[in-house]
Structure formats: C-alpha cells, structure tokens
Design a protein around this motif. Structure first.
Motif, PDB file in Angstrom:
ATOM      1  N   ARG A 191      30.412 -36.727  52.600  1.00 25.76           N
ATOM      2  CA  ARG A 191      30.261 -35.273  52.589  1.00 25.76           C
ATOM      3  C   ARG A 191      29.299 -34.827  51.495  1.00 25.76           C
ATOM      4  O   ARG A 191      28.484 -33.930  51.689  1.00 25.76           O
ATOM      5  N   THR A 195      25.850 -35.554  52.659  1.00 23.03           N
ATOM      6  CA  THR A 195      25.466 -34.563  53.685  1.00 23.03           C
ATOM      7  C   THR A 195      25.112 -33.241  53.016  1.00 23.03           C
ATOM      8  O   THR A 195      24.104 -32.597  53.354  1.00 23.03           O
ATOM      9  N   LYS A 196      25.957 -32.865  52.048  1.00 23.31           N
ATOM     10  CA  LYS A 196      25.740 -31.593  51.352  1.00 23.31           C
ATOM     11  C   LYS A 196      24.374 -31.598  50.657  1.00 23.31           C
ATOM     12  O   LYS A 196      23.620 -30.620  50.734  1.00 23.31           O
ATOM     13  N   ILE A 248      21.654 -31.197  53.198  1.00 25.83           N
ATOM     14  CA  ILE A 248      21.592 -29.811  53.695  1.00 25.83           C
ATOM     15  C   ILE A 248      20.947 -28.901  52.652  1.00 25.83           C
ATOM     16  O   ILE A 248      20.124 -28.030  52.993  1.00 25.83           O
ATOM     17  N   LEU A 251      17.290 -29.428  52.709  1.00 28.33           N
ATOM     18  CA  LEU A 251      16.717 -28.769  53.894  1.00 28.33           C
ATOM     19  C   LEU A 251      16.634 -27.254  53.670  1.00 28.33           C
ATOM     20  O   LEU A 251      15.631 -26.621  54.027  1.00 28.33           O
ATOM     21  N   ILE A 285      14.083 -30.568  60.543  1.00 30.04           N
ATOM     22  CA  ILE A 285      15.113 -31.625  60.559  1.00 30.04           C
ATOM     23  C   ILE A 285      14.500 -32.945  61.025  1.00 30.04           C
ATOM     24  O   ILE A 285      14.891 -34.018  60.566  1.00 30.04           O
ATOM     25  N   ILE A 287      21.099 -37.955  58.052  1.00 33.56           N
ATOM     26  CA  ILE A 287      22.510 -37.623  58.354  1.00 33.56           C
ATOM     27  C   ILE A 287      22.573 -36.472  59.375  1.00 33.56           C
ATOM     28  O   ILE A 287      23.345 -36.520  60.326  1.00 33.56           O
ATOM     29  N   ILE A 288      21.744 -35.459  59.145  1.00 37.38           N
ATOM     30  CA  ILE A 288      21.756 -34.315  60.081  1.00 37.38           C
ATOM     31  C   ILE A 288      21.260 -34.771  61.457  1.00 37.38           C
ATOM     32  O   ILE A 288      21.819 -34.413  62.486  1.00 37.38           O
ATOM     33  N   HIS A 340      23.942 -36.449  63.232  1.00 34.61           N
ATOM     34  CA  HIS A 340      24.910 -35.498  63.805  1.00 34.61           C
ATOM     35  C   HIS A 340      24.403 -34.952  65.143  1.00 34.61           C
ATOM     36  O   HIS A 340      25.190 -34.658  66.038  1.00 34.61           O
ATOM     37  N   MET A 370      28.660 -29.219  62.061  1.00 36.95           N
ATOM     38  CA  MET A 370      28.390 -29.513  60.650  1.00 36.95           C
ATOM     39  C   MET A 370      28.199 -28.185  59.914  1.00 36.95           C
ATOM     40  O   MET A 370      27.410 -27.344  60.353  1.00 36.95           O
ATOM     41  N   VAL A 418      30.139 -26.786  52.492  1.00 39.66           N
ATOM     42  CA  VAL A 418      28.874 -27.268  53.054  1.00 39.66           C
ATOM     43  C   VAL A 418      28.927 -28.792  53.157  1.00 39.66           C
ATOM     44  O   VAL A 418      29.375 -29.464  52.223  1.00 39.66           O
ATOM     45  N   GLY A 419      28.500 -29.313  54.297  1.00 39.92           N
ATOM     46  CA  GLY A 419      28.502 -30.764  54.509  1.00 39.92           C
ATOM     47  C   GLY A 419      29.709 -31.243  55.290  1.00 39.92           C
ATOM     48  O   GLY A 419      29.702 -32.351  55.832  1.00 39.92           O
TER      49      GLY A 419
END
Lengths: 242, 227
Positions: free
Chosen positions: A128, A131-132, A135, A138, A218, A225-226, A229, B4, B32-33
């Motif tokens: 997570r 991913t955070k 993000i 991005l 993206i 990771i995105i 998904h 997500m 977030v995430g």
C-alpha cells in the motif's frame, strides 16, 4: 451564526474551488453529524458509515445548490436524509447475511476468529505504501499538466460508446512510445495524431481530454502498480503491454 | 470489481476502477493506495441546463401529441372518402375522393372495372387526373371507342359538391377527349340513380302523329253513363 447570504456566497465559492469546498465541509461537520443522528435515531460518530455518506451528500449539496432551491442548509439536510435512506435500504438487503463478528456457537468464539487468515499484513502495508508513493508521483506529474484526480473523475466518460472510443485512443497511444515521449516533452495531448490513428472523433477526445491525458500518463514509465491494477482494461483492449 | 483509492477529501474519495474509470465515491475512511471491492458512488447533481432540457422534452412530447391529434382530426376530415364517383364506360369503377378531390380509393364495380383498376396507382392524384388516365387506359384497352358513352354518377351527402362537380367533371372529360375521339358523356347523381325511370322510346315516336292519336285506341270514357 452566519447569515444565509454569507453561506450562499461560501457555497458558490466552494463550487469553483475544491479546497474551499473541503474547508466548508469541515466547518459544517457538527451540522452533518446532527443530521445523521436524527436519521439513525442515535448519536452519530465519525466512524459510522452513515457519517461518510452524509459527508458525500453535503459535497453533492454544494455542487448542486442554486439560490432558487431555498436555504442551503435545508437543501443539504434534505440531500443527507435522502442519501442515508438510500444507503439503509441497500444495507437492508444484506440483513439475512451472517456477520463475521457474530459468535460461531462453539465456546463463544467469533466467526472471524475461526476463519483462516491468509493475509500477510506486513506485505499488504508495504504494498500500500508503494502504491501510495506511485499515486503521489502521478499526482505531481498531473499537476504539471494542470489536472487533479478530481478533475479526471469529473471528465471521465460515462456512456459505453464513449468509453470504447476513448479506450481506442488510449490503446493506440499506449503502443506508440514516441507519442508518449512527445506528450511528456511538449505537455500537450497530440489530439490530431490520436484522432487519425485511433479513428476516434477529435471532438470526443477534446471533451474527455483530462481523462485521456491521465490514462496516457499512467502508460508512461514508472507506474507499474497502477498499470497492474488496470489489467482488466488491458485484457479488454488487447495487445497492450502493462 | 476492484477500486484503487487515488485521492481523499473530507466529502469524497476518487477511486480508479480496474476497468479504467475514475469515480468519486463516499470516503469510508479510505487511504490513498488502498484497494477496495465495494464503493458507494457519488450522484452527480444535474446542471440547471439539463433540468431545463427535461422541461423541453416534456413540452416537445406534449406538442408532438397535440400535432398527432390535430393531424388525426384533419385526416378524419380530409383523408377519408368524402364522395364517390362511379364512372361507367363498360368497365365500371368507383373512385373515392376527399373533400379536396384527392383520390383515396379505386375499386372495380364489375369484372372489367376490376381489370381497369388493376395495377393503377392513384396515390397523391387528384380526381381529374385519375379520370383522364382511366379513360385513356380504357381507350387503349379497347373498352372506349369513337361514339362511345361515359356515364358518371356522383354520390355524396353534400349536394353542393354534387352540383359543382356535375358540370366541371363533364367539361373536363369533354376537353380531355375532344382531340382523341367523340363520345357522349352524361352525369347523374346518386339520388337520381335510385329514382331512375326508364322510358322506352321507339324510333318513330318523335311525335304522336298529326292527328293527335295516342295509338291506344278509344278509351271508352265517351260512353260514360254519367252524361
């Protein structure tokens, strides 16, 4: 107590500025909790799902309010009650389902305690965080283009036909590395090449420019990771490499 | 479907679904995430312009219904048969017309009439044109020849229509045929047809004789005993 005119002015300002909308919602949290308490007939806490629903309803009230609808707070209260009733009806459909927090019947143990937990929480937390971070990176790149995720959500195509048209343009661009490089270099979406290459109407591309821009970003390097998904859309579009 | 969480606000969160849609949803204490399986989507308020257009749809639908009703009423008056013209050559046909003399029906009354009307397209044609074309067709098929006779019977509830058309139809047909052949055209109306009386006329019956004898001999009334 603020006068109605002041509230209306704040609401109209909040419509144009997301930060002001967030601040207005924070200011009216006591009002929102009070309305939720009336609906659920008990004291509302910020952990209640109904509270989250009411916060969203208040945001909808800000975006949808017009002077001719009357007093803003009355309108917001109406919307909050309406959304909570909808939520409770939806939840009522699951009433016959067994909660994992109920006793299993053996030695007073809870069902959740008897379910084998195969989750690796350390790995999940690490994933997570990664991913955070991705993000947030991005979001920074998107800010250079002058867009946020909220803008993209507002600009996202809703009709199946438009979604397909936009997907065709994204698929076409995702396979053309030079086109993605050009996008990053010039900070401009090459609409003419996208339209001619994908067969999508330029008008459609212009209307959903922010959405297409975010999706193409993206597909530039660094967002594995995105992209992972989005494997469903990759399968649907076919031939795109994540 | 999996979502997500991309952005969090006090009022909502922005999530990216695995099929590529960005959505605003209720922020159920998301971070977030985080990836979630079930979301409550925000209901986008309709802009005022859209709401106006809803009214426009309602008004447009009402206008369309009214137009339909008015057209139906108009067609009841003008699209249905208002009068009929029976045209007898030897083939006899019935031509149904509207108040505006637009032909809306054509039927053969006898067997030859059916043959004459067969495959003839009267759509969007006026009575004059249909009569002209049917007469021409009858002539081409040998039904109408030099010295022939065309009998027109007008059938309508409106006496005024019958009167006005009796002369005009006869004149029109005369004018149409004057360069092609010489025929006799007679016009009657339906009420006359019902009350038609046939009087036999003998070749020598141009007068009843110079002596005024009717030919029925003595009546015998002269011998009445009432004198």
């Amino acid at each position: 107590m603020q006068s109605e005119n002041q509230i209306v002015k704040m609401v109209y300002d909040a419509k144009e500025d997301l930060q002001k909308a967030d601040n207005l919602i924070r200011t009216y949290i006591p009002f929102i909790r009070s309305e939720v308490s009336k609906c659920i007939s008990r004291l509302c806490t910020e952990q209640d799902d109904e509270f989250s629903i009411a916060m969203m309803a208040f945001h909808e009230a800000i975006m949808g309010y017009e002077k001719k609808r009357g007093a803003f707070l009355n309108y917001a209260a109406l919307l909050i009650r309406s959304r909570i009733v909808d939520f409770q009806r939806k939840e009522a459909r699951h009433q016959n389902h067994v909660s994992i927090y109920e006793e299993s019947g053996t030695e007073g143990r809870l069902i959740i305690d008897e379910i084998t937990d195969e989750h690796d929480y350390f790995e999940e937390t690490a994933s997570r965080d990664a991913t955070k971070q991705e993000i947030e990176e991005l979001a920074l790149v998107m800010a250079e283009f002058g867009i946020s995720f909220s803008d993209v959500a507002d600009n996202c195509p809703r009709q199946e036909r438009t979604i397909k048209a936009c997907s065709a343009a994204i698929s076409f661009a995702a396979e053309k590395q030079e086109l993605l490089d050009e996008l990053l270099r010039t900070k401009k979406l090459p609409l003419a090449r996208l339209a001619s290459g994908s067969g999508t109407e330029r008008k459609t591309l212009e209307r959903h420019r922010k959405y297409i821009l975010a999706m193409l970003l993206i597909y530039t390097n660094g967002y594995e990771i995105i992209r992972g998904h989005l494997k469903r859309i990759l399968k649907r579009e076919g031939g795109m490499s994540a | 479907m999996k979502y997500m969480v991309m952005e969090c606000h006090p009022g909502y969160a922005v999530v990216l679904s695995d099929d590529g849609n960005f959505l605003k949803v209720a922020n159920m204490h998301y971070e977030v995430g985080q990836t979630v399986a079930d979301v409550i989507e925000m209901q986008y308020p309709l802009p005022e312009k859209k709401k106006k257009s809803r009214w426009i749809y309602t008004i447009a639908a009402t206008a369309a219904c009214l137009a339909l009703i008015i057209t139906s009423v108009f067609r009841m008056g003008h699209g249905t048969a208002y009068a009929s013209v029976y045209m007898r050559i030897n083939p006899e046909v019935r031509i149904d017309v509207t108040r505006d003399d637009l032909v809306v029906g054509l039927d053969g009354v006898n067997e030859d009439g059916e043959k004459l009307a067969d495959n003839y397209n009267f759509t969007e044609k006026k009575l004059d044109q249909v009569m002209d074309e049917l007469v021409d067709k009858a002539a081409d098929q040998g039904y109408l020849q030099e010295g022939g006779r065309i009998s027109l019977t007008l059938d309508a509830d409106d006496d005024e229509w019958v009167v006005s058309h009796s002369a005009s139809l006869k004149d029109h047909l005369n004018h149409h045929l004057e360069e092609r052949m010489s025929v006799t055209i007679e016009v009657t109306n339906d009420s006359y047809k019902d009350n038609k009386v046939t009087i036999p006329v003998y070749p020598d019956a141009s007068g009843y004789g110079d002596d005024g004898d009717s030919g029925y001999g003595e009546s015998g009334y002269g011998n009445s005993e009432y004198d």
